[in-house]
Design an enzyme around this catalytic site. Structure first.
Site, mmCIF file in Angstrom:
data_model
loop_
_atom_site.group_PDB
_atom_site.id
_atom_site.type_symbol
_atom_site.label_atom_id
_atom_site.label_comp_id
_atom_site.label_asym_id
_atom_site.label_seq_id
_atom_site.Cartn_x
_atom_site.Cartn_y
_atom_site.Cartn_z
ATOM 1 N N ASN A 79 0.857 -1.194 0.000
ATOM 2 C CA ASN A 79 0.000 0.000 0.000
ATOM 3 C C ASN A 79 0.889 1.237 0.000
ATOM 4 O O ASN A 79 1.482 1.573 1.013
ATOM 5 C CB ASN A 79 -0.887 -0.048 1.261
ATOM 6 C CG ASN A 79 -1.703 1.213 1.451
ATOM 7 O OD1 ASN A 79 -1.821 2.034 0.549
ATOM 8 N ND2 ASN A 79 -2.280 1.351 2.642
ATOM 9 N N TRP A 80 0.942 1.897 -1.141
ATOM 10 C CA TRP A 80 1.834 3.072 -1.246
ATOM 11 C C TRP A 80 1.247 4.331 -0.625
ATOM 12 O O TRP A 80 1.923 5.343 -0.534
ATOM 13 C CB TRP A 80 2.198 3.324 -2.726
ATOM 14 C CG TRP A 80 3.378 2.518 -3.174
ATOM 15 C CD1 TRP A 80 3.867 1.387 -2.588
ATOM 16 C CD2 TRP A 80 4.243 2.800 -4.283
ATOM 17 N NE1 TRP A 80 4.973 0.942 -3.262
ATOM 18 C CE2 TRP A 80 5.227 1.789 -4.311
ATOM 19 C CE3 TRP A 80 4.263 3.780 -5.270
ATOM 20 C CZ2 TRP A 80 6.228 1.742 -5.277
ATOM 21 C CZ3 TRP A 80 5.260 3.735 -6.240
ATOM 22 C CH2 TRP A 80 6.236 2.728 -6.235
ATOM 23 N N LYS A 81 -0.039 4.280 -0.248
ATOM 24 C CA LYS A 81 -0.689 5.471 0.334
ATOM 25 C C LYS A 81 -0.445 6.686 -0.582
ATOM 26 O O LYS A 81 -0.421 6.538 -1.800
ATOM 27 C CB LYS A 81 -0.203 5.701 1.767
ATOM 28 C CG LYS A 81 -0.325 4.429 2.624
ATOM 29 C CD LYS A 81 -0.112 4.652 4.087
ATOM 30 C CE LYS A 81 -0.257 3.330 4.840
ATOM 31 N NZ LYS A 81 -0.177 3.471 6.279
ATOM 32 N N HIS A 120 -9.564 1.125 4.873
ATOM 33 C CA HIS A 120 -8.301 1.300 5.604
ATOM 34 C C HIS A 120 -8.543 2.224 6.803
ATOM 35 O O HIS A 120 -9.356 3.144 6.729
ATOM 36 C CB HIS A 120 -7.239 1.896 4.665
ATOM 37 C CG HIS A 120 -5.874 1.906 5.282
ATOM 38 N ND1 HIS A 120 -5.484 2.870 6.182
ATOM 39 C CD2 HIS A 120 -4.834 1.053 5.153
ATOM 40 C CE1 HIS A 120 -4.240 2.602 6.573
ATOM 41 N NE2 HIS A 120 -3.826 1.511 5.963
ATOM 42 N N GLU A 162 -6.981 4.632 7.932
ATOM 43 C CA GLU A 162 -6.806 6.068 7.668
ATOM 44 C C GLU A 162 -8.069 6.648 7.032
ATOM 45 O O GLU A 162 -8.458 7.783 7.320
ATOM 46 C CB GLU A 162 -5.568 6.280 6.778
ATOM 47 C CG GLU A 162 -4.289 6.057 7.582
ATOM 48 C CD GLU A 162 -3.095 5.595 6.771
ATOM 49 O OE1 GLU A 162 -3.106 5.698 5.538
ATOM 50 O OE2 GLU A 162 -2.135 5.106 7.405
ATOM 51 N N GLU A 191 -5.381 -4.943 10.759
ATOM 52 C CA GLU A 191 -4.371 -3.910 10.971
ATOM 53 C C GLU A 191 -4.665 -3.177 12.274
ATOM 54 O O GLU A 191 -5.498 -2.262 12.304
ATOM 55 C CB GLU A 191 -4.385 -2.902 9.816
ATOM 56 C CG GLU A 191 -4.032 -3.503 8.479
ATOM 57 C CD GLU A 191 -3.421 -2.460 7.542
ATOM 58 O OE1 GLU A 191 -2.326 -2.722 7.042
ATOM 59 O OE2 GLU A 191 -4.026 -1.400 7.336
ATOM 60 N N GLY A 225 2.370 2.162 10.817
ATOM 61 C CA GLY A 225 3.350 3.237 10.702
ATOM 62 C C GLY A 225 4.104 3.553 11.978
ATOM 63 O O GLY A 225 4.831 4.537 12.041
ATOM 64 N N SER A 273 3.314 -2.192 10.383
ATOM 65 C CA SER A 273 4.759 -2.265 10.651
ATOM 66 C C SER A 273 5.388 -3.607 10.258
ATOM 67 O O SER A 273 6.300 -4.089 10.930
ATOM 68 C CB SER A 273 5.067 -1.924 12.114
ATOM 69 O OG SER A 273 4.703 -0.579 12.380
ATOM 70 N N GLY A 284 2.758 -1.178 4.310
ATOM 71 C CA GLY A 284 2.754 0.227 3.944
ATOM 72 C C GLY A 284 4.160 0.713 3.636
ATOM 73 O O GLY A 284 4.687 0.515 2.536
ATOM 74 N N GLY A 285 4.799 1.323 4.618
ATOM 75 C CA GLY A 285 6.106 1.960 4.412
ATOM 76 C C GLY A 285 7.130 1.073 3.724
ATOM 77 O O GLY A 285 7.870 1.529 2.836
HETATM 78 P P1 PGA Z 1 2.820 0.259 7.652
HETATM 79 O O1 PGA Z 1 1.338 0.501 7.068
HETATM 80 O O2 PGA Z 1 3.327 -1.021 7.066
HETATM 81 O O3 PGA Z 1 3.592 1.457 7.201
HETATM 82 O O4 PGA Z 1 2.669 0.181 9.141
HETATM 83 C C1 PGA Z 1 0.459 -0.579 6.874
HETATM 84 C C2 PGA Z 1 -0.827 -0.075 6.290
HETATM 85 O O5 PGA Z 1 -1.293 1.010 6.672
HETATM 86 O O6 PGA Z 1 -1.428 -0.741 5.411
#
Ligand code: PGA
Length: 242
Positions: free
Chosen positions: A11-13, A93, A95, A162, A168, A200, A221-222
Protein backbone atom coordinates in the site's frame (compact mmCIF):
# COMPACT_ATOMS: atom_id res chain seq x y z
CA UNK A 1 -5.46 -29.46 2.72
CA UNK A 2 -2.91 -27.29 0.96
CA UNK A 3 -2.48 -23.77 2.27
CA UNK A 4 -3.40 -20.96 -0.13
CA UNK A 5 -0.52 -18.94 -1.53
CA UNK A 6 0.28 -15.96 0.64
CA UNK A 7 -0.78 -12.56 -0.64
CA UNK A 8 1.72 -9.78 -0.08
CA UNK A 9 0.03 -6.44 -0.79
CA UNK A 10 1.94 -3.15 -0.92
CA UNK A 11 0.00 0.00 0.00
CA UNK A 12 1.83 3.07 -1.25
CA UNK A 13 -0.69 5.47 0.33
CA UNK A 14 -0.06 9.07 -0.84
CA UNK A 15 3.43 8.38 -2.15
CA UNK A 16 4.79 8.03 -5.66
CA UNK A 17 5.37 10.12 -8.78
CA UNK A 18 5.76 9.16 -12.41
CA UNK A 19 9.47 8.61 -11.75
CA UNK A 20 8.54 5.83 -9.27
CA UNK A 21 8.06 3.46 -12.20
CA UNK A 22 11.74 2.60 -11.68
CA UNK A 23 10.83 1.12 -8.28
CA UNK A 24 7.99 -0.86 -9.87
CA UNK A 25 10.44 -2.23 -12.43
CA UNK A 26 12.83 -3.27 -9.65
CA UNK A 27 10.03 -4.98 -7.73
CA UNK A 28 8.88 -6.88 -10.82
CA UNK A 29 12.44 -7.87 -11.69
CA UNK A 30 12.97 -9.42 -8.24
CA UNK A 31 9.59 -11.07 -7.72
CA UNK A 32 9.86 -14.53 -6.17
CA UNK A 33 7.81 -17.48 -7.36
CA UNK A 34 5.28 -18.83 -4.95
CA UNK A 35 3.56 -15.73 -3.56
CA UNK A 36 0.81 -13.52 -4.93
CA UNK A 37 1.93 -9.90 -4.88
CA UNK A 38 -0.13 -6.76 -5.38
CA UNK A 39 0.96 -3.15 -5.42
CA UNK A 40 -1.46 -0.30 -4.70
CA UNK A 41 -0.01 3.00 -5.99
CA UNK A 42 -1.90 6.31 -5.88
CA UNK A 43 -4.61 6.64 -8.51
CA UNK A 44 -2.46 8.94 -10.64
CA UNK A 45 -0.10 6.03 -11.30
CA UNK A 46 -2.59 3.19 -11.55
CA UNK A 47 -2.98 3.05 -15.28
CA UNK A 48 0.71 3.50 -16.06
CA UNK A 49 1.71 0.87 -13.47
CA UNK A 50 -0.86 -1.61 -14.75
CA UNK A 51 0.34 -1.20 -18.32
CA UNK A 52 3.95 -1.52 -17.24
CA UNK A 53 3.29 -4.58 -15.03
CA UNK A 54 1.43 -6.32 -17.85
CA UNK A 55 0.02 -8.98 -15.53
CA UNK A 56 3.32 -9.92 -13.87
CA UNK A 57 2.12 -8.34 -10.63
CA UNK A 58 -1.40 -7.33 -9.60
CA UNK A 59 -1.91 -3.58 -9.57
CA UNK A 60 -4.64 -2.34 -7.27
CA UNK A 61 -6.23 0.82 -5.91
CA UNK A 62 -6.46 2.10 -2.33
CA UNK A 63 -10.14 3.04 -2.27
CA UNK A 64 -13.16 3.32 -4.55
CA UNK A 65 -16.62 4.81 -4.66
CA UNK A 66 -19.68 2.56 -4.81
CA UNK A 67 -21.80 3.06 -7.90
CA UNK A 68 -20.79 3.04 -11.53
CA UNK A 69 -21.14 6.51 -13.09
CA UNK A 70 -22.73 9.62 -11.68
CA UNK A 71 -22.52 13.09 -10.21
CA UNK A 72 -19.82 12.30 -7.64
CA UNK A 73 -17.09 14.91 -8.08
CA UNK A 74 -13.70 13.48 -7.27
CA UNK A 75 -14.89 9.87 -7.00
CA UNK A 76 -13.76 6.84 -8.98
CA UNK A 77 -15.83 3.68 -9.32
CA UNK A 78 -14.94 0.00 -9.50
CA UNK A 79 -15.68 -0.07 -13.23
CA UNK A 80 -13.22 2.79 -13.74
CA UNK A 81 -10.55 1.02 -11.72
CA UNK A 82 -10.98 -2.13 -13.80
CA UNK A 83 -10.82 -0.02 -16.96
CA UNK A 84 -7.51 1.45 -15.72
CA UNK A 85 -6.07 -2.03 -15.19
CA UNK A 86 -6.71 -2.62 -11.48
CA UNK A 87 -7.41 -6.15 -10.26
CA UNK A 88 -7.71 -5.41 -6.53
CA UNK A 89 -8.66 -2.59 -4.18
CA UNK A 90 -8.14 -1.84 -0.49
CA UNK A 91 -11.33 -0.76 1.30
CA UNK A 92 -11.93 0.56 4.81
CA UNK A 93 -8.30 1.30 5.60
CA UNK A 94 -8.06 2.77 9.10
CA UNK A 95 -6.81 6.07 7.67
CA UNK A 96 -9.98 6.37 5.60
CA UNK A 97 -12.14 5.34 8.54
CA UNK A 98 -10.38 7.90 10.77
CA UNK A 99 -9.83 10.86 8.42
CA UNK A 100 -13.00 10.57 6.32
CA UNK A 101 -15.37 8.97 8.81
CA UNK A 102 -16.04 5.88 6.70
CA UNK A 103 -18.55 3.63 8.42
CA UNK A 104 -18.81 -0.15 8.33
CA UNK A 105 -21.88 0.17 6.08
CA UNK A 106 -19.96 2.34 3.61
CA UNK A 107 -17.03 -0.06 3.65
CA UNK A 108 -19.37 -2.95 2.91
CA UNK A 109 -20.96 -1.04 0.01
CA UNK A 110 -17.49 -0.41 -1.41
CA UNK A 111 -16.48 -4.06 -1.03
CA UNK A 112 -19.68 -5.18 -2.75
CA UNK A 113 -19.13 -2.70 -5.60
CA UNK A 114 -15.57 -3.98 -6.01
CA UNK A 115 -16.72 -7.59 -6.03
CA UNK A 116 -19.43 -6.88 -8.60
CA UNK A 117 -16.71 -5.73 -11.01
CA UNK A 118 -14.43 -8.69 -10.32
CA UNK A 119 -11.92 -6.82 -8.15
CA UNK A 120 -10.40 -8.49 -5.11
CA UNK A 121 -11.52 -6.34 -2.16
CA UNK A 122 -9.04 -6.17 0.73
CA UNK A 123 -11.23 -5.13 3.67
CA UNK A 124 -9.33 -3.62 6.61
CA UNK A 125 -10.31 -4.00 10.26
CA UNK A 126 -8.44 -3.31 13.49
CA UNK A 127 -8.64 -1.85 16.97
CA UNK A 128 -7.24 1.34 18.47
CA UNK A 129 -4.71 1.16 21.27
CA UNK A 130 -7.34 2.30 23.79
CA UNK A 131 -9.67 -0.49 22.66
CA UNK A 132 -6.91 -3.07 23.05
CA UNK A 133 -5.98 -1.73 26.49
CA UNK A 134 -9.63 -1.98 27.50
CA UNK A 135 -9.73 -5.65 26.45
CA UNK A 136 -12.17 -4.84 23.65
CA UNK A 137 -10.04 -5.69 20.61
CA UNK A 138 -11.85 -8.92 19.69
CA UNK A 139 -15.29 -7.39 20.15
CA UNK A 140 -14.37 -4.36 18.01
CA UNK A 141 -13.01 -6.56 15.25
CA UNK A 142 -16.01 -8.89 15.34
CA UNK A 143 -18.32 -5.88 14.93
CA UNK A 144 -16.25 -4.56 12.03
CA UNK A 145 -16.30 -7.96 10.34
CA UNK A 146 -20.06 -8.26 10.83
CA UNK A 147 -20.64 -4.75 9.52
CA UNK A 148 -18.17 -4.28 6.71
CA UNK A 149 -17.74 -7.61 4.95
CA UNK A 150 -20.09 -8.51 2.12
CA UNK A 151 -22.22 -11.52 2.98
CA UNK A 152 -21.02 -14.84 1.68
CA UNK A 153 -17.48 -13.69 0.99
CA UNK A 154 -15.07 -16.17 -0.55
CA UNK A 155 -11.79 -15.85 -2.42
CA UNK A 156 -12.95 -12.56 -3.93
CA UNK A 157 -12.47 -10.91 -0.54
CA UNK A 158 -9.44 -10.68 1.72
CA UNK A 159 -9.52 -9.34 5.26
CA UNK A 160 -6.58 -7.30 6.54
CA UNK A 161 -6.17 -7.17 10.31
CA UNK A 162 -4.37 -3.91 10.97
CA UNK A 163 -4.17 -2.81 14.60
CA UNK A 164 -4.35 0.98 14.24
CA UNK A 165 -1.62 1.51 16.82
CA UNK A 166 0.74 -0.70 14.77
CA UNK A 167 0.28 1.16 11.47
CA UNK A 168 3.35 3.24 10.70
CA UNK A 169 4.52 3.06 14.31
CA UNK A 170 7.20 0.38 14.19
CA UNK A 171 5.28 -1.52 16.88
CA UNK A 172 3.53 -4.85 16.32
CA UNK A 173 1.33 -7.08 18.47
CA UNK A 174 2.90 -10.23 19.88
CA UNK A 175 2.67 -13.34 17.70
CA UNK A 176 0.17 -14.73 20.21
CA UNK A 177 -2.02 -11.66 19.88
CA UNK A 178 -1.91 -11.90 16.09
CA UNK A 179 -2.81 -15.59 16.27
CA UNK A 180 -5.74 -14.88 18.58
CA UNK A 181 -7.23 -12.20 16.32
CA UNK A 182 -6.68 -14.19 13.12
CA UNK A 183 -8.35 -17.25 14.66
CA UNK A 184 -11.31 -15.09 15.67
CA UNK A 185 -11.58 -13.72 12.13
CA UNK A 186 -11.19 -17.23 10.65
CA UNK A 187 -14.18 -18.34 12.73
CA UNK A 188 -16.22 -15.75 10.82
CA UNK A 189 -14.92 -16.21 7.26
CA UNK A 190 -14.40 -19.28 5.11
CA UNK A 191 -11.04 -20.89 4.40
CA UNK A 192 -10.95 -19.38 0.90
CA UNK A 193 -10.94 -15.82 2.29
CA UNK A 194 -7.35 -14.83 2.95
CA UNK A 195 -6.60 -13.02 6.20
CA UNK A 196 -3.66 -10.61 5.97
CA UNK A 197 -1.79 -9.02 8.84
CA UNK A 198 -0.81 -5.35 8.46
CA UNK A 199 0.99 -2.81 10.63
CA UNK A 200 4.76 -2.27 10.65
CA UNK A 201 5.57 -5.39 8.62
CA UNK A 202 9.28 -5.21 7.72
CA UNK A 203 11.86 -7.60 6.26
CA UNK A 204 13.00 -8.37 9.83
CA UNK A 205 9.61 -9.53 11.14
CA UNK A 206 7.81 -10.76 8.00
CA UNK A 207 8.79 -14.43 8.16
CA UNK A 208 7.77 -14.92 11.79
CA UNK A 209 4.47 -13.09 11.35
CA UNK A 210 3.67 -14.98 8.12
CA UNK A 211 4.28 -18.27 9.93
CA UNK A 212 1.49 -17.60 12.45
CA UNK A 213 -1.60 -19.79 11.99
CA UNK A 214 -4.29 -18.18 9.80
CA UNK A 215 -1.95 -15.44 8.55
CA UNK A 216 -2.40 -15.76 4.79
CA UNK A 217 -0.38 -12.72 3.81
CA UNK A 218 0.60 -9.18 4.70
CA UNK A 219 -0.56 -5.64 3.92
CA UNK A 220 2.60 -3.57 3.87
CA UNK A 221 2.75 0.23 3.94
CA UNK A 222 6.11 1.96 4.41
CA UNK A 223 8.20 -1.08 3.56
CA UNK A 224 6.44 -1.50 0.19
CA UNK A 225 7.85 1.74 -1.20
CA UNK A 226 11.20 0.29 -2.22
CA UNK A 227 12.15 -2.98 -3.86
CA UNK A 228 14.94 -3.34 -1.29
CA UNK A 229 12.40 -3.57 1.54
CA UNK A 230 9.41 -5.09 -0.26
CA UNK A 231 11.12 -7.98 -2.02
CA UNK A 232 12.41 -9.69 1.15
CA UNK A 233 8.83 -9.59 2.49
CA UNK A 234 7.52 -11.13 -0.75
CA UNK A 235 10.27 -13.76 -0.42
CA UNK A 236 9.13 -14.56 3.11
CA UNK A 237 5.61 -14.98 1.72
CA UNK A 238 6.83 -17.33 -0.99
CA UNK A 239 8.79 -19.42 1.52
CA UNK A 240 5.77 -19.55 3.81
CA UNK A 241 3.73 -21.26 1.13
CA UNK A 242 6.22 -24.06 0.59
P1 PGA B 1 2.82 0.26 7.65
O1 PGA B 1 1.34 0.50 7.07
O2 PGA B 1 3.33 -1.02 7.07
O3 PGA B 1 3.59 1.46 7.20
O4 PGA B 1 2.67 0.18 9.14
C1 PGA B 1 0.46 -0.58 6.87
C2 PGA B 1 -0.83 -0.08 6.29
O5 PGA B 1 -1.29 1.01 6.67
O6 PGA B 1 -1.43 -0.74 5.41
Amino acid sequence: MTEPRKLIAGNWKMHGLASSVAELDAIIAGLPDGADVSLHPPLTLLSAFAARADGRIVIGAQDLSPGVFGARTGDVSAAMLVDAGARAVIVGHSERRAFYGETDAQVRAKAEAARAEGLLAIVCVGETEAERDAGAALAVIAAQIAGSLPRGSGSDIAVAYEPIWAVGSGRTPSLGEIAQVHAAIRARVGRSTRILYGGSVKPANAATILAVANVDGALVGGASLTAAQFLPIAEAGARGAR
